[in-house]
Design an enzyme around this catalytic site. Sequence first.
Site, mmCIF file in Angstrom:
data_model
loop_
_atom_site.group_PDB
_atom_site.id
_atom_site.type_symbol
_atom_site.label_atom_id
_atom_site.label_comp_id
_atom_site.label_asym_id
_atom_site.label_seq_id
_atom_site.Cartn_x
_atom_site.Cartn_y
_atom_site.Cartn_z
ATOM 1 C CG LEU A 141 -2.260 -0.743 1.101
ATOM 2 C CD1 LEU A 141 -2.031 -2.221 0.808
ATOM 3 C CD2 LEU A 141 -3.096 -0.558 2.364
ATOM 4 N N GLY A 142 1.999 1.160 0.665
ATOM 5 C CA GLY A 142 2.894 2.305 0.721
ATOM 6 C C GLY A 142 4.125 1.942 1.514
ATOM 7 C CB VAL A 197 6.403 3.825 21.769
ATOM 8 C CG1 VAL A 197 5.352 4.681 22.474
ATOM 9 C CG2 VAL A 197 6.947 4.538 20.551
ATOM 10 C CB THR A 248 2.470 1.170 22.204
ATOM 11 O OG1 THR A 248 3.890 0.969 22.197
ATOM 12 C CG2 THR A 248 2.122 2.501 21.559
ATOM 13 C CG ASP A 267 -7.390 3.644 5.472
ATOM 14 O OD1 ASP A 267 -6.397 2.959 5.792
ATOM 15 O OD2 ASP A 267 -7.401 4.446 4.516
ATOM 16 C CB ALA A 275 1.525 -11.510 19.632
ATOM 17 C CG HIS A 285 6.700 3.389 9.022
ATOM 18 N ND1 HIS A 285 6.923 2.670 10.171
ATOM 19 C CD2 HIS A 285 5.818 2.639 8.289
ATOM 20 C CE1 HIS A 285 6.214 1.547 10.166
ATOM 21 N NE2 HIS A 285 5.510 1.506 9.011
ATOM 22 C CG HIS A 300 1.104 2.692 8.638
ATOM 23 N ND1 HIS A 300 0.757 1.789 9.645
ATOM 24 C CD2 HIS A 300 2.230 2.196 8.067
ATOM 25 C CE1 HIS A 300 1.638 0.797 9.662
ATOM 26 N NE2 HIS A 300 2.555 1.025 8.709
ATOM 27 C CD GLU A 301 3.838 3.258 4.802
ATOM 28 O OE1 GLU A 301 5.021 3.344 5.213
ATOM 29 O OE2 GLU A 301 3.207 2.182 4.775
HETATM 30 ZN ZN LIG Z 1 4.324 0.078 8.218
#
Ligand SMILES: [Zn+2]
Length: 730
Positions: free
Chosen positions: A182-183, A247, A250, A286, A254, A226, A222-223
């Site tokens: 997706l990206g 982090v 969070t 999404d 798993a 990153h 999301h990207e």
């Molecule tokens: Zn990712």
Amino acid sequence: MKKIFTMVAAIAMAVTFANAQRNCGSMEHLQQMSTDPQVIEKRQQIEAFTEEWTRNNGGDRALVTIPVVVHVVYNTTAENISDAQVLSQINVLNADFRKLNSDAANVPAAFSGLAADANIEFCLASTDPNGATTTGITRTSTTATSFSTNDGVKFSTSGGKNAWDATKYLNIWVCDISGGILGYAQFPGGSASTDGVVIDYQYYGTTGTATAPFNKGRTATHEVGHWLNLYHIWGDDGTGCTGTDSVSDTPNQADENYGCPVFPQVSCSNGPNGDMFMNYMDYTDDACMYMFSTGQASRMQALFASGGFRAGLLTSNGCGAPNPNLCNAPGTPAASAITQNSATISWTAAANALSYNFEYKLSTATTWTSVNTTSTSFGLTGLTAGTSYNVQVQTVCSSGTSVFSATGTFSTTSAVTCNAPGTPSVSAITQTGATVSWTAASGAISYNFQYKLASAATYTTVSTTSTSFVLTGLTAGTSYNTRVQTVCSAGTSANTAVTTFSTTSSTTCTDNYENNNTTGTAKTIAVNTNLTARISSSTDKDWFKFANTTANRNIRIDITGLPADYDVRLYNPSGTQIGISQNSGTTSEVIIFNTTTVGTYKIQVYGYNGAFNASLCYTFRASISSIAFRESEEAIVEPMAIEEVQAIAITSAYPNPTSDKLNVKFNTAENANTTIQIMDVTGRLIMSHNYAAIEGSNTVVLDFAPLANGYYTVVLTDGTNRSTTMVAKQ
Ligand SMILES: [Zn+2]
């Protein structure tokens, strides 16, 4: 092997499409770039810096605005996504990184306290790396049908688009990514030439080609996560519970979650709340991811701290002021407040402008008039009505002047027509006055009425809102000029044509038939001829005689212009008074009588009660009347003796002649029972009316409609006193 490989690939693709699972290429890309020792070292520096900064300053989150350039690299028309689709993704980023996303409320209560506003915003670049204005969108047509995670899309040499300066912009490439990805993003620490994120055109933004369940822009969220140094929330350790996303807030998780899980999803003994699967850094759909955690926000913010890897973005002018050396022309100037002879010309301000050279000219002219101004508008005056003008403007900067703007054109309003009134007409002309009238003109506010002696050069002007003007104080027998012009909001009309008139001559009353005895010399009346006369003194009595050659015909006498209080008496050939009319307040008299015999009738006119006006000229005219009198078979009966007594007096009877009602107005000295009698010319009583008069003025209305046309005597009596007047029915 090849056959087996093909089968595996086909199965993988089938799974990807059937389940529509998220698949991100960032970790694969991180592995690729981590083969470079320099990148490994840089990554370690960034990680150490982040750890220390978040430990010491984790709560600090200054607002960061990141200029964004979106490179649309397309092979098909569909891949060349619209500007609107580009913008829709920017809007999602701004919502998600500011915790302004509408689905933030869906965060389970167990995690809502951790949901963070990362305080990071995004703007489509308005200035490109060269300082020129830009939409923040580049479009590149490519022959490549798709791109992999090997960064081919980031170089023009491989069919892509070169990155803009990564220290000043977030580069987002939108293209067709192969392999069900997706990206993918480049983590901080890599080459500037490949820095940024790549999003498949089917999962970018919220409109156009955006495809469910990845059509809410969260792939880019999301990207960019990153790109801002966030790892996947499950720690990228397969299904183990030993990995970390670095982090602290969070939950240990798993592996990735797909689709839209039901809360809670427990793994790695992280109950009761379980996985934070609604985090943007998981793999859910999404619609089912809607938060960054506070720890993630701090980790991202560390990049913008002093010395942080992406701190250079804070000094980018990608969304700020253009290059100070630029000197662009303002927008095309526009005209407003346009009148017949003026207009206000305005233009948009240009960056770096010290002043402007504003120019204008008649559209038909070839040369411009130039004005330098520091304002962004200029008021033009002294223009010509209904005329086209051109305007243009250039910017004056410290570096010089810009080119001129496009030429603006406007026309002044047409002159409003202000029509002149009709040529004035003159009426009621006397020796000293006249009434001048004219037809109204549309749009008139007022009129400038002018008059002068015909022999004079200049007019006297009177402003009036009326359509007539009464002139007084004129000189008798003198020629005057008048004319009128209309005053409109737009100005004044032309003058009308001149009307010339003459006041009545003071010498026209040559026939002054003064005679003080009751049988004095009379002026012979010629039928249908006007005679004029004056009552020039209190004792002046004018006599007119009418030689009647035919018995029983009807004569009409019209007398106009009398003094307001007069006395007219009619005598038959025997010298007997057969009628009298006394009026107060009127200046004209009509007498219609039947000539019973051949002979000379006489009419006497004088100012009653001594009323006279030496300068007043009245007109006397006799004519043969066609009004039919009732045949009389009786001899003329001499009317009752006239006795003028102040105790009772008819002051007026009107209208006279009348066709219908007759108002008889009279005064009495005291309350009295009166009788009003109407007699015809033969002296026969036609009607009698009793009326209880009050002291002072009384008015009785009599109905003459049933009476035959003719001449009648009205006799008012209270038994002792009488007053009479003559009236005509016609
Ligand atoms: Zn990712």
